[in-house]
Design a protein around this motif. Structure first.
Motif, PDB file in Angstrom:
ATOM      1  N   SER A 156      69.773 169.396  34.815  1.00  0.00           N
ATOM      2  CA  SER A 156      70.061 170.888  35.613  1.00  0.00           C
ATOM      3  C   SER A 156      68.592 171.500  35.466  1.00  0.00           C
ATOM      4  O   SER A 156      68.658 172.466  36.266  1.00  0.00           O
ATOM      5  N   GLU A 157      67.488 170.809  35.210  1.00  0.00           N
ATOM      6  CA  GLU A 157      66.630 171.630  35.801  1.00  0.00           C
ATOM      7  C   GLU A 157      66.179 171.824  37.399  1.00  0.00           C
ATOM      8  O   GLU A 157      65.329 172.288  38.170  1.00  0.00           O
ATOM      9  N   GLY A 158      66.948 170.559  37.499  1.00  0.00           N
ATOM     10  CA  GLY A 158      66.452 170.624  39.751  1.00  0.00           C
ATOM     11  C   GLY A 158      67.004 171.611  40.193  1.00  0.00           C
ATOM     12  O   GLY A 158      66.947 171.199  41.049  1.00  0.00           O
ATOM     13  N   VAL A 159      68.205 172.448  39.824  1.00  0.00           N
ATOM     14  CA  VAL A 159      68.988 172.829  40.113  1.00  0.00           C
ATOM     15  C   VAL A 159      68.132 174.593  40.648  1.00  0.00           C
ATOM     16  O   VAL A 159      67.714 175.205  40.033  1.00  0.00           O
ATOM     17  N   ASN A 160      67.793 174.716  41.709  1.00  0.00           N
ATOM     18  CA  ASN A 160      68.083 175.637  42.171  1.00  0.00           C
ATOM     19  C   ASN A 160      68.219 176.988  43.633  1.00  0.00           C
ATOM     20  O   ASN A 160      69.475 176.496  43.924  1.00  0.00           O
ATOM     21  N   GLU A 161      67.449 177.459  44.027  1.00  0.00           N
ATOM     22  CA  GLU A 161      68.212 178.415  44.820  1.00  0.00           C
ATOM     23  C   GLU A 161      69.016 177.281  46.485  1.00  0.00           C
ATOM     24  O   GLU A 161      70.039 177.436  46.648  1.00  0.00           O
ATOM     25  N   SER A 162      68.258 176.565  46.442  1.00  0.00           N
ATOM     26  CA  SER A 162      68.146 175.677  47.582  1.00  0.00           C
ATOM     27  C   SER A 162      69.533 174.721  47.212  1.00  0.00           C
ATOM     28  O   SER A 162      71.065 174.968  47.831  1.00  0.00           O
ATOM     29  N   VAL A 163      69.873 174.333  46.337  1.00  0.00           N
ATOM     30  CA  VAL A 163      71.013 173.566  45.777  1.00  0.00           C
ATOM     31  C   VAL A 163      72.360 174.515  45.618  1.00  0.00           C
ATOM     32  O   VAL A 163      73.212 174.171  45.687  1.00  0.00           O
ATOM     33  N   LYS A 212      78.214 163.759  17.762  1.00  0.00           N
ATOM     34  CA  LYS A 212      79.027 162.371  17.751  1.00  0.00           C
ATOM     35  C   LYS A 212      78.739 161.412  18.553  1.00  0.00           C
ATOM     36  O   LYS A 212      79.552 160.412  19.308  1.00  0.00           O
ATOM     37  N   ASN A 213      77.330 161.819  19.189  1.00  0.00           N
ATOM     38  CA  ASN A 213      77.678 161.445  21.191  1.00  0.00           C
ATOM     39  C   ASN A 213      78.363 161.210  21.735  1.00  0.00           C
ATOM     40  O   ASN A 213      79.065 159.937  22.142  1.00  0.00           O
ATOM     41  N   ILE A 214      79.343 162.126  21.557  1.00  0.00           N
ATOM     42  CA  ILE A 214      80.883 161.882  23.557  1.00  0.00           C
ATOM     43  C   ILE A 214      80.792 162.429  24.040  1.00  0.00           C
ATOM     44  O   ILE A 214      79.885 163.608  25.035  1.00  0.00           O
ATOM     45  N   ALA A 215      80.488 161.748  25.311  1.00  0.00           N
ATOM     46  CA  ALA A 215      80.800 162.621  26.668  1.00  0.00           C
ATOM     47  C   ALA A 215      81.189 162.952  27.031  1.00  0.00           C
ATOM     48  O   ALA A 215      82.499 163.198  26.321  1.00  0.00           O
ATOM     49  N   ILE A 216      81.128 164.443  27.677  1.00  0.00           N
ATOM     50  CA  ILE A 216      81.324 165.723  28.363  1.00  0.00           C
ATOM     51  C   ILE A 216      81.316 166.041  29.455  1.00  0.00           C
ATOM     52  O   ILE A 216      80.620 165.956  29.852  1.00  0.00           O
ATOM     53  N   LEU A 217      82.218 166.143  29.528  1.00  0.00           N
ATOM     54  CA  LEU A 217      82.707 166.692  31.429  1.00  0.00           C
ATOM     55  C   LEU A 217      83.202 168.051  31.318  1.00  0.00           C
ATOM     56  O   LEU A 217      84.382 168.330  30.776  1.00  0.00           O
ATOM     57  N   ILE A 218      82.430 168.654  31.954  1.00  0.00           N
ATOM     58  CA  ILE A 218      83.388 170.500  31.581  1.00  0.00           C
ATOM     59  C   ILE A 218      82.892 170.578  33.995  1.00  0.00           C
ATOM     60  O   ILE A 218      81.795 170.920  34.388  1.00  0.00           O
ATOM     61  N   ASP A 239      77.639 158.060  31.899  1.00  0.00           N
ATOM     62  CA  ASP A 239      76.819 157.657  30.539  1.00  0.00           C
ATOM     63  C   ASP A 239      77.434 157.976  29.830  1.00  0.00           C
ATOM     64  O   ASP A 239      77.960 159.057  29.194  1.00  0.00           O
ATOM     65  N   ASP A 240      78.178 157.211  28.790  1.00  0.00           N
ATOM     66  CA  ASP A 240      78.128 157.461  27.171  1.00  0.00           C
ATOM     67  C   ASP A 240      77.430 158.611  26.568  1.00  0.00           C
ATOM     68  O   ASP A 240      75.934 158.108  26.731  1.00  0.00           O
ATOM     69  N   GLY A 241      77.514 159.493  26.194  1.00  0.00           N
ATOM     70  CA  GLY A 241      76.779 160.481  25.334  1.00  0.00           C
ATOM     71  C   GLY A 241      76.412 161.240  26.406  1.00  0.00           C
ATOM     72  O   GLY A 241      76.307 162.444  26.001  1.00  0.00           O
ATOM     73  N   GLU A 242      76.693 161.323  27.645  1.00  0.00           N
ATOM     74  CA  GLU A 242      76.165 162.691  28.925  1.00  0.00           C
ATOM     75  C   GLU A 242      77.217 164.602  28.204  1.00  0.00           C
ATOM     76  O   GLU A 242      77.775 163.981  28.847  1.00  0.00           O
ATOM     77  N   PHE A 243      76.363 165.244  29.011  1.00  0.00           N
ATOM     78  CA  PHE A 243      77.033 166.593  29.062  1.00  0.00           C
ATOM     79  C   PHE A 243      75.940 166.416  29.844  1.00  0.00           C
ATOM     80  O   PHE A 243      75.620 167.301  30.673  1.00  0.00           O
ATOM     81  N   VAL A 244      77.742 166.582  31.424  1.00  0.00           N
ATOM     82  CA  VAL A 244      77.682 166.723  32.412  1.00  0.00           C
ATOM     83  C   VAL A 244      79.285 168.447  32.946  1.00  0.00           C
ATOM     84  O   VAL A 244      80.204 168.132  32.431  1.00  0.00           O
ATOM     85  N   ALA A 245      78.226 168.892  33.526  1.00  0.00           N
ATOM     86  CA  ALA A 245      78.774 170.281  33.988  1.00  0.00           C
ATOM     87  C   ALA A 245      79.124 170.240  35.511  1.00  0.00           C
ATOM     88  O   ALA A 245      77.897 169.208  36.242  1.00  0.00           O
ATOM     89  N   ILE A 246      79.978 170.400  35.782  1.00  0.00           N
ATOM     90  CA  ILE A 246      80.780 170.239  37.121  1.00  0.00           C
ATOM     91  C   ILE A 246      81.129 171.676  38.017  1.00  0.00           C
ATOM     92  O   ILE A 246      81.143 172.186  37.318  1.00  0.00           O
ATOM     93  N   ILE A 247      80.514 171.674  39.041  1.00  0.00           N
ATOM     94  CA  ILE A 247      79.979 172.920  39.422  1.00  0.00           C
ATOM     95  C   ILE A 247      80.129 173.033  41.062  1.00  0.00           C
ATOM     96  O   ILE A 247      80.853 172.173  41.858  1.00  0.00           O
ATOM     97  N   ARG A 277      73.322 166.981  32.583  1.00  0.00           N
ATOM     98  CA  ARG A 277      73.371 166.706  34.057  1.00  0.00           C
ATOM     99  C   ARG A 277      74.323 167.824  35.025  1.00  0.00           C
ATOM    100  O   ARG A 277      75.131 168.499  33.951  1.00  0.00           O
ATOM    101  N   VAL A 278      74.166 168.110  36.265  1.00  0.00           N
ATOM    102  CA  VAL A 278      74.819 169.139  36.484  1.00  0.00           C
ATOM    103  C   VAL A 278      75.812 167.922  38.317  1.00  0.00           C
ATOM    104  O   VAL A 278      74.711 167.918  38.732  1.00  0.00           O
ATOM    105  N   VAL A 279      76.361 168.515  38.722  1.00  0.00           N
ATOM    106  CA  VAL A 279      77.048 167.347  39.872  1.00  0.00           C
ATOM    107  C   VAL A 279      77.375 168.557  40.424  1.00  0.00           C
ATOM    108  O   VAL A 279      78.632 169.272  40.238  1.00  0.00           O
ATOM    109  N   GLY A 280      77.316 168.875  41.355  1.00  0.00           N
ATOM    110  CA  GLY A 280      77.614 170.223  42.354  1.00  0.00           C
ATOM    111  C   GLY A 280      78.772 169.102  43.482  1.00  0.00           C
ATOM    112  O   GLY A 280      78.547 168.130  44.030  1.00  0.00           O
ATOM    113  N   ILE A 281      79.653 170.001  43.814  1.00  0.00           N
ATOM    114  CA  ILE A 281      81.161 169.800  44.714  1.00  0.00           C
ATOM    115  C   ILE A 281      81.397 170.312  45.243  1.00  0.00           C
ATOM    116  O   ILE A 281      81.154 172.259  44.835  1.00  0.00           O
TER     117      ILE A 281
END
Length: 255
Positions: free
Chosen positions: A230-237, A195-201, A26-34, A215-219
């Motif tokens: 991001s708070e939901g990323v634990n050892e199991s994840v 600036k409410n710019i969506a950022i995908l890193i 969505d607009d304005g999200e900050f998403v890390a792809i790991i 938010r984190v997206v794991g691939i």
């Protein structure tokens, strides 16, 4: 809004880099792809601005079907999406402000473009972009005189000059030391918030992903195996994303 629906990306030779990707940003999200090297992180980001074509499924940005874009329509579309690379992509032998001004080259007539003549309006926008990343004092320094962190801030200023709706960053801090990496990530966060710019890193530094992204997206092997806060990323994840390599992750250090 960015929306992947059943997207596949297959490279020549049959390697499936993306496998049935379903994802909405969505607009304005900050998403890390790991994920591990070769998992499909860079490919995912580069399909959004059509640096890579997809083979099947549908990818839309603000309702536009990216696969159908070409020519002038594609160039116009790409103007709304900033792209940051690990290697900075600066012209080292010229000044910082001239590097930022390259963001406006597509808007110039052929004569101005050939001679590098930019209207005052564009110069003021370039200076404003440099001020936003606190490097205005280096505007007339040569790019090759800057540190790696400063160069990446110039690259970010160049992207801001485009007035993008989305910023894609492909390993933007991989070549930086921990102090400069955090400083650059601070600016990404500041821009995202103000600036409410969506950022995908796409990022190898898991600690920075968890600290800055909401938010984190794991691939893994081209498939999304985690998508959540991001708070939901634990050892199991992390084990799901990285497999046995999860135990070798070292936070706050270069990987």
């Amino acid at each position: 809004m960015i929306k992947f629906k059943n997207v596949d990306k297959i490279y020549p030779g049959g390697f499936k880099a993306l496998d049935n990707i379903n994802l909405t940003i969505d607009d304005g999200e900050f998403v890390a792809i790991i994920g591990r090297s070769g998992a499909g992180k860079s490919t995912l980001i580069r399909t959004i601005n059509k640096m890579h074509d997809i083979q099947s499924g549908e990818l839309t940005v603000d309702g536009l079907n990216v696969s159908t874009l070409k020519g002038r329509e594609l160039r116009k579309f790409r103007r709304s999406i900033g792209m940051i690379f690990q290697s900075f992509n600066l012209v080292e032998r010229t000044t910082v402000i001239k590097n930022v001004l390259t963001a406006f080259v597509p808007d110039l007539n052929p004569l101005r473009s050939f001679f590098g003549i930019f209207p005052k309006e564009y110069k003021l926008k370039a200076l404003d972009a440099l001020e936003q990343v606190d490097i205005l004092d280096k505007a007339y320094a040569r790019a090759d005189q800057l540190s790696g962190g400063q160069k990446q801030r110039v690259a970010l200023a160049r992207t801001l000059a485009q007035n993008p709706k989305i910023i894609l960053a492909d390993e933007p801090v991989a070549s930086l030391d921990p102090i400069n990496a955090k400083q650059v990530m601070d600016y990404f966060k500041k821009i995202n918030t103000k600036k409410n710019i969506a950022i995908l890193i796409n990022i190898h530094h898991v600690d920075l992903a968890l600290e800055y992204a909401t938010r984190v997206v794991g691939i893994s092997e081209g498939k999304i195996v985690y998508d959540g806060p991001s708070e939901g990323v634990n050892e199991s994840v992390l084990k799901t994303i990285y497999g046995e390599d999860a135990g070798e992750l070292h936070f706050n250090e270069e990987e």
